[in-house]
Design a protein around this motif. Structure first.
Motif, PDB file in Angstrom:
ATOM      1  N   VAL A   1      -4.799   1.340  -3.062  1.00 11.98           N
ATOM      2  CA  VAL A   1      -3.445   1.212  -3.619  1.00 11.98           C
ATOM      3  C   VAL A   1      -3.067  -0.261  -3.723  1.00 11.98           C
ATOM      4  O   VAL A   1      -3.786  -1.127  -3.217  1.00 11.98           O
ATOM      5  N   THR A   2      -1.940  -0.515  -4.345  1.00 14.99           N
ATOM      6  CA  THR A   2      -1.452  -1.896  -4.451  1.00 14.99           C
ATOM      7  C   THR A   2      -0.341  -2.092  -3.418  1.00 14.99           C
ATOM      8  O   THR A   2       0.293  -1.108  -3.001  1.00 14.99           O
ATOM      9  N   PRO A   3      -0.075  -3.353  -3.040  1.00 14.56           N
ATOM     10  CA  PRO A   3       1.061  -3.591  -2.141  1.00 14.56           C
ATOM     11  C   PRO A   3       2.359  -3.034  -2.751  1.00 14.56           C
ATOM     12  O   PRO A   3       3.247  -2.596  -2.042  1.00 14.56           O
ATOM     13  N   LYS A   4       2.419  -3.017  -4.091  1.00 15.97           N
ATOM     14  CA  LYS A   4       3.624  -2.485  -4.747  1.00 15.97           C
ATOM     15  C   LYS A   4       3.837  -1.010  -4.377  1.00 15.97           C
ATOM     16  O   LYS A   4       4.904  -0.625  -3.934  1.00 15.97           O
ATOM     17  N   SER A   5       2.784  -0.197  -4.545  1.00 15.55           N
ATOM     18  CA  SER A   5       3.015   1.229  -4.281  1.00 15.55           C
ATOM     19  C   SER A   5       3.050   1.554  -2.791  1.00 15.55           C
ATOM     20  O   SER A   5       3.760   2.464  -2.372  1.00 15.55           O
ATOM     21  N   ASN A   6       2.280   0.818  -1.989  1.00 16.83           N
ATOM     22  CA  ASN A   6       2.276   1.116  -0.549  1.00 16.83           C
ATOM     23  C   ASN A   6       3.546   0.618   0.150  1.00 16.83           C
ATOM     24  O   ASN A   6       3.993   1.212   1.122  1.00 16.83           O
TER      25      ASN A   6
ATOM     26  N   PRO B   1      12.063   2.776   6.079  1.00 12.73           N
ATOM     27  CA  PRO B   1      12.803   2.075   5.024  1.00 12.73           C
ATOM     28  C   PRO B   1      13.097   2.955   3.809  1.00 12.73           C
ATOM     29  O   PRO B   1      14.019   2.683   3.053  1.00 12.73           O
ATOM     30  N   PHE B   2      12.307   4.025   3.623  1.00 13.83           N
ATOM     31  CA  PHE B   2      12.438   4.839   2.407  1.00 13.83           C
ATOM     32  C   PHE B   2      13.279   6.095   2.599  1.00 13.83           C
ATOM     33  O   PHE B   2      13.465   6.871   1.676  1.00 13.83           O
TER      34      PHE B   2
ATOM     35  N   THR C   1       0.733  -7.059   6.947  1.00 12.79           N
ATOM     36  CA  THR C   1      -0.113  -8.166   7.387  1.00 12.79           C
ATOM     37  C   THR C   1      -1.584  -7.760   7.504  1.00 12.79           C
ATOM     38  O   THR C   1      -1.908  -6.578   7.634  1.00 12.79           O
ATOM     39  N   ARG C   2      -2.423  -8.773   7.514  1.00 10.52           N
ATOM     40  CA  ARG C   2      -3.862  -8.550   7.654  1.00 10.52           C
ATOM     41  C   ARG C   2      -4.216  -8.060   9.053  1.00 10.52           C
ATOM     42  O   ARG C   2      -5.296  -7.532   9.268  1.00 10.52           O
TER      43      ARG C   2
ATOM     44  N   LEU D   1      10.550   0.356  -0.555  1.00  8.98           N
ATOM     45  CA  LEU D   1      11.590  -0.522   0.011  1.00  8.98           C
ATOM     46  C   LEU D   1      11.196  -1.081   1.381  1.00  8.98           C
ATOM     47  O   LEU D   1      12.046  -1.365   2.223  1.00  8.98           O
ATOM     48  N   ILE D   2       9.908  -1.195   1.631  1.00 13.31           N
ATOM     49  CA  ILE D   2       9.437  -1.775   2.896  1.00 13.31           C
ATOM     50  C   ILE D   2       9.630  -3.289   2.813  1.00 13.31           C
ATOM     51  O   ILE D   2       9.149  -3.924   1.875  1.00 13.31           O
ATOM     52  N   PRO D   3      10.387  -3.872   3.759  1.00 18.39           N
ATOM     53  CA  PRO D   3      10.751  -5.290   3.638  1.00 18.39           C
ATOM     54  C   PRO D   3       9.539  -6.229   3.620  1.00 18.39           C
ATOM     55  O   PRO D   3       8.490  -5.898   4.189  1.00 18.39           O
ATOM     56  N   PRO D   4       9.696  -7.399   2.959  1.00 17.07           N
ATOM     57  CA  PRO D   4       8.572  -8.334   2.802  1.00 17.07           C
ATOM     58  C   PRO D   4       7.960  -8.772   4.132  1.00 17.07           C
ATOM     59  O   PRO D   4       6.774  -9.045   4.201  1.00 17.07           O
TER      60      PRO D   4
END
Ligand code: PHE
Length: 335
Positions: free
Chosen positions: A76-81, A196-197, A95-96, A86-89
């Protein structure tokens, strides 16, 4: 002499997963052993206990009008995951140290919730269930494994449904489902949670061997995810997500999560008739303890999860537990 811990981890430069090629970059932290796990797809093996549990959960859902999505690949992409949910930055799961990144633009999903946007933006406005393998860097013990399985359930309601009506339906659907799966009324309690969602987020814990065990998270799906994310304005929805292993371990009396990956007939054979029954343990390796100690350079960005993953790389599944003991000695070397 000092080695960065990544020196020992079997990393890959060009990554091939599901027939797709990815270029490694400074975000890459996915080891070969994890790439290999993506091929197992345990939840679709007909008589594997996780697949049997999946089927049982699906048949016992209180509502029958849903679509099952179980073919999403785990890339998946960070966008969809994260972003779409709405998971905060600054959330730790980005993180790795906590997640497996193929590179900076792709990772292995950390939860099946990662596919809500895929489904909702196809204008799918009916109830749905997602099943899949999920990946997280975690501690080494008998309840955690870097790959496990989740099921997410989303049920829609008319736009004018009240919060209390949706939450009541959510709670009664979950309790009925669990009672049906266990075949008896469960001993449970609700606790407040945060995702968050969802809003009005809750968790259910069930009592097992005198211990309260957290079983699943749930709540009303944030309206922005439906409206801003997918243009759905005439509906509301609840969502819940549960870990299949956690439930299967309680239900079948399986003590160690690694058992699900066993290809030993003494394990798989116990379920070959398609019946979910209590697990009968078979001989295991005799226990043996080892102490390992090492220095960490001051201000190095060492994270214990780096060491746990290294242990998994070297010891495969033979190492049952790693406990972290910190000694309060700080030694300053003269440069
Ligand atoms: N995705 C959450 C997790 O992995 C579980 C969840 C799903 C919570 C849906 C609320 C709603 O922990």
């Amino acid at each position: 002499m000092s080695f960065p811990i990544s020196t020992f981890s079997r990393q890959v430069q060009n990554i091939k997963i599901f027939g797709k090629d990815f270029l490694a970059d400074s975000f890459t932290n996915i080891p070969q052993s994890i790439i290999e796990k993506t091929n197992r797809i345990l939840y679709k093996q007909k008589t594997h206990p996780l697949s049997l549990l999946k089927n049982k959960l699906i048949t016992f859902l209180t509502f029958k009008d849903f679509q099952l999505f179980e073919n999403f690949i785990p890339i998946v992409t960070p966008k969809s995951n994260f972003d779409d949910l709405l998971i905060p930055p600054a959330h730790i799961s980005r993180t790795r140290t906590d997640s497996f990144f193929i590179n900076s633009s792709h990772l292995l999903r950390t939860h099946t919730t990662a596919h809500y946007a895929d489904i909702l933006t196809q204008q799918h406005q009916g109830n749905f269930v997602i099943v899949g393998d999920v990946y997280r860097r975690d501690t080494v013990d008998k309840r955690h494994y870097p790959v496990f399985h989740q099921m997410d359930i989303v049920r829609f309601f008319p736009a004018d449904s009240s919060d209390s009506f949706i939450v009541q339906s959510l709670q009664s659907d979950i309790v009925s489902l669990l009672n049906a799966v266990f075949g008896r009324p469960i001993d449970f309690r609700w606790t407040a949670a945060y995702f968050p969602f969802t809003e009005a987020s809750l968790e259910i814990e069930i009592r097992h061997n005198n211990e309260w065990i957290e079983l699943l998270g749930c709540g009303i799906l944030r309206q922005e995810i439906l409206s801003a994310g997918a243009g759905i304005t005439n509906k509301r929805a609840y969502a819940f997500g549960l870990g299949l292993e956690r439930l299967a371990m309680i239900l079948l009396d399986i003590q160690d999560i690694r058992m699900f990956w066993s290809e030993d007939e003494r394990f798989l054979g116990q379920y070959s008739d398609g019946m979910l029954k209590k697990f009968t343990p078979f001989s295991i390796f005799p226990q043996s303890w080892r102490d390992v100690s090492f220095w960490i350079k001051e201000n190095s960005n060492f994270h214990p999860n780096d060491f746990y993953q290294l242990v998994r790389e070297i010891g495969c599944d033979l190492i049952q537990d790693v406990s972290l003991v910190r000694f309060p000695f700080i030694i300053h070397f003269v440069d």
